[in-house]
Design a protein around this motif. Structure first.
Motif, short mmCIF file in Angstrom:
data_model
loop_
_atom_site.label_atom_id
_atom_site.label_comp_id
_atom_site.label_asym_id
_atom_site.label_seq_id
_atom_site.Cartn_x
_atom_site.Cartn_y
_atom_site.Cartn_z
N LEU A 74 -16.52 -13.40 37.38
CA LEU A 74 -17.43 -13.59 38.52
C LEU A 74 -18.21 -12.30 38.79
N ALA A 75 -17.59 -11.17 38.54
CA ALA A 75 -18.30 -9.89 38.72
C ALA A 75 -19.53 -9.83 37.83
N GLN A 76 -19.46 -10.51 36.70
CA GLN A 76 -20.56 -10.44 35.73
C GLN A 76 -21.56 -11.59 35.87
N SER A 77 -21.12 -12.71 36.48
CA SER A 77 -22.00 -13.88 36.44
C SER A 77 -22.39 -14.44 37.81
N ALA A 78 -21.64 -14.12 38.86
CA ALA A 78 -21.89 -14.74 40.16
C ALA A 78 -22.54 -13.76 41.12
N PRO A 79 -23.16 -14.25 42.19
CA PRO A 79 -23.68 -13.34 43.22
C PRO A 79 -22.56 -12.48 43.81
N ALA A 80 -22.91 -11.31 44.30
CA ALA A 80 -21.91 -10.37 44.83
C ALA A 80 -21.10 -11.02 45.95
N GLU A 81 -21.71 -11.90 46.73
CA GLU A 81 -21.01 -12.53 47.86
C GLU A 81 -19.87 -13.42 47.36
N VAL A 82 -20.12 -14.10 46.25
CA VAL A 82 -19.10 -14.98 45.66
C VAL A 82 -17.97 -14.13 45.12
N PHE A 83 -18.32 -13.10 44.36
CA PHE A 83 -17.32 -12.22 43.76
C PHE A 83 -16.45 -11.59 44.84
#
Ligand code: FAD
Length: 549
Positions: free
Chosen positions: A505-514
């Motif tokens: 998620l750090a690499q593919s999702a928005p920062a808020e999701v991560f």
């Protein structure tokens, strides 16, 4: 007719929408794992799979369940299963989309993304209907194992990989496409397949190699209308893997007797059966006596599909919950605007995106088997993804169902699909190796020499992104070393899964999701039920991203 009331405040069903275009988590996972993939075909498939016509096929295939015809009306054995036409319609779409053996076709291999593309399509198809993906998945998974009998593989590969479906029970060479199943589980042992009692007696050798006569049974034999199966049976050298076709070269039926179809909790459209072999003809695949590692090459890829399938079901349940709560009002507001419902939906969205990220990452490993790191990742991430994603599925489905209130629990009509998802969810966790077996398998994999370094390499892109993730990642190698028995294997599998999901998620999702994922799942700022995210979570970003339209 007296009209007593108007119907209002009931949502329009989620229908005629594009399963790909609305799935931002899947698109992000593809950007990470297959950045040069042309997604036009996936988008077209997403439109087809979200159509009302496909939803109707799915409902009909489940309502009109398969029927076994063991004999014809004159008493001859025919051992055939009859499916509703909607089952066949769905099989046509699945094979047309190349969800079966297609990634192994030479033309597909040249694309470098054959398995990842297929994984995205498989996940979307699960949102429409998972039952027929059982034979589709087995047909996909069989190639690595079947290749070890080059003569059979040379004959069958064109039909295994071609985007064609022919349900007729006839000789393989007269069909444009074929499907394959597997038979390991017997009454006295499923996880422990060494307990198999089915016997195989040598009969000689022919163009397909060593031929055997097989006598025994299989207690779970899903998709008995497949054209052939890989099975396990005892030869004089021990448990061996055999290729067992339904129809023999002379056009006669092989001696596979379907005893009955299973009466299952869900997965209704798939004809899981019990069978006996009465001197059935089969050919050796791989080395005699090495049947377990041989057939597990097939099991590895079906385990990938369990993770993909559950991720698809999660996405479908989330989409329906978002669709419902975006329209239904209670206490003066849309449900999705009620703060506590926002917490539940956002928590589900995080879980769904993390499942998508992990299962698509695993699919990428199968596209890059020439790379040493990816080979270790295929070995490590298979039990992790199968264990953790499938374990979360049932809990997820229950909570998504509850978002619909009483409508969620009702079977009929379009919304009844929630009940279908709920009944389907436990299956991916049980078959192809239940939870404990996966956790123990992970422990075995982690203890191999190159595993710790490979895991650290996998987590490295997220180093420094969140303190809780850093702490978890740093502790993992010591925990693996210190684990003297398997008593905490589930706990380890869970934590490795969470670390890998967070790193993805750090690499593919928005920062808020991560950050919401790390805070809740790893940082401990979370409860024991969905809907327990901290108040400072960015609910707006998470929910906007998750909306299916
Ligand atoms: C709908 C359906 C379709 C299926 N289709 C097929 C098919 O086509 N082909 C096929 O071969 N099989 C098929 N299966 C069988 C499935 O793969 C097995 O049911 C599964 O592998 C578990 O085996 P089992 O049922 O014998 O349970 P068991 O092996 O008895 O396991 C029972 C429980 O004990 C746990 N357990 C086992 N060993 C250990 C241990 N050492 N330590 C801790 N816990 C342990 C397991 O995790 C599980 O939770 C199907 C199953 C279902 C439900």
């Amino acid at each position: 007719m007296n009209t007593t009331h108007d119907v209002f405040n009931q949502p329009d069903p989620l229908v005629d929408y594009n399963l790909f275009d609305g799935n931002r988590a899947l698109q992000s996972a593809l950007q990470l794992n297959a950045p040069s993939l042309d997604t036009a075909e996936l988008s077209a498939l997403g439109a087809t799979l979200g159509s009302e016509a496909m939803q109707t096929h799915a409902r009909l295939a489940n309502a009109h369940t398969p029927e076994l015809h063991s004999h014809d009306r004159f008493g001859r054995r025919i051992d055939q299963v009859e499916f509703h036409p909607s089952y066949h319609a769905l099989m046509e779409v699945a094979t047309g989309a190349g969800l079966h053996g297609t990634p192994f076709a030479a033309s597909e291999q040249a694309t470098c993304h054959a398995h990842t593309r297929r994984a995205a399509a498989f996940m979307m198809f699960t949102e429409t209907e998972p039952s027929m993906l059982c034979p589709i998945s087995m047909t996909y998974a069989v190639t690595p194992a079947l290749r070890t009998n080059p003569a059979i593989y040379a004959d069958w590969a064109p039909q295994l990989t071609r985007r064609a479906y022919d349900p007729a029970l006839k000789l393989w060479r007269n069909k444009p496409g074929v499907t394959m199943g597997m038979g390991m589980t017997e009454k006295q042992g499923g996880s422990d397949v060494r307990a198999n009692t089915t016997r195989a007696e040598p009969e000689g050798t022919d163009a397909w190699g060593q031929r055997f006569s097989v006598t025994g049974h299989k207690w779970f034999f899903s998709a008995p209308m497949c054209d052939a199966f890989l099975i396990l049976a005892q030869t004089s050298s021990g448990l061996s893997c055999l290729f067992l076709p339904r129809v023999l070269q002379d056009g006669s039926l092989n001696a596979i007797r379907i005893q009955r179809l299973k009466d299952k909790l869900g997965n209704k459209a798939n004809a899981s059966s019990e069978v006996e072999f009465h001197g059935a003809t089969a050919w050796l695949v791989g080395e005699e006596g090495r049947g377990i590692p041989q057939i597990l090459e097939m099991g590895t890829m079906t385990r990938l599909d369990c993770a993909l399938g559950t991720s698809g079901l999660m996405r479908q349940a989330l989409s329906i919950a978002l669709n419902h709560t975006s329209q239904r009002q209670a206490f003066g507001k849309r449900l999705i605007d009620q703060p506590l419902m926002r917490n539940v939906l956002a928590d589900l969205a995080l879980e769904s995106e993390a499942a998508t990220a992990l299962s698509m990452r695993l699919a990428r490993a199968f596209d890059r088997q020439a790379d040493a790191h990816e080979r270790v990742m295929a070995r490590l991430l298979t039990p992790i993804a199968k264990f953790w994603i499938c374990k979360r599925g049932s809990h997820f489905a229950q909570e998504a169902m509850e978002c619909l209130g009483g409508n969620g629990y009702v079977e009929e009509g379009g919304q009844g699909v929630m009940a279908r998802i709920y009944r389907e969810m436990p299956l991916n966790s049980i078959w192809e190796g239940a939870g404990n077996i996966m956790a123990i398998d992970l422990l075995r994999a982690l203890r191999k020499a190159d595993a710790a370094a490979a895991l650290a390499h996998e987590l490295a892109p997220a180093r420094g992104a969140h303190p809780a993730l850093d702490r978890l990642a740093a502790a993992l190698p010591t925990r693996v070393e210190a684990m003297a028995t398997e008593i905490e294997a589930r706990r380890l599998a869970q934590d490795v899964a969470l670390a890998v999901q967070a790193a993805l998620l750090a690499q593919s999702a928005p920062a808020e999701v991560f950050s919401a994922f790390c805070e809740s799942r790893i940082g401990g700022n979370w409860g024991h039920a969905f809907g327990t995210l901290a108040a400072q979570t960015d609910f707006d970003t998470i929910l906007t991203r998750a909306q299916p339209r």
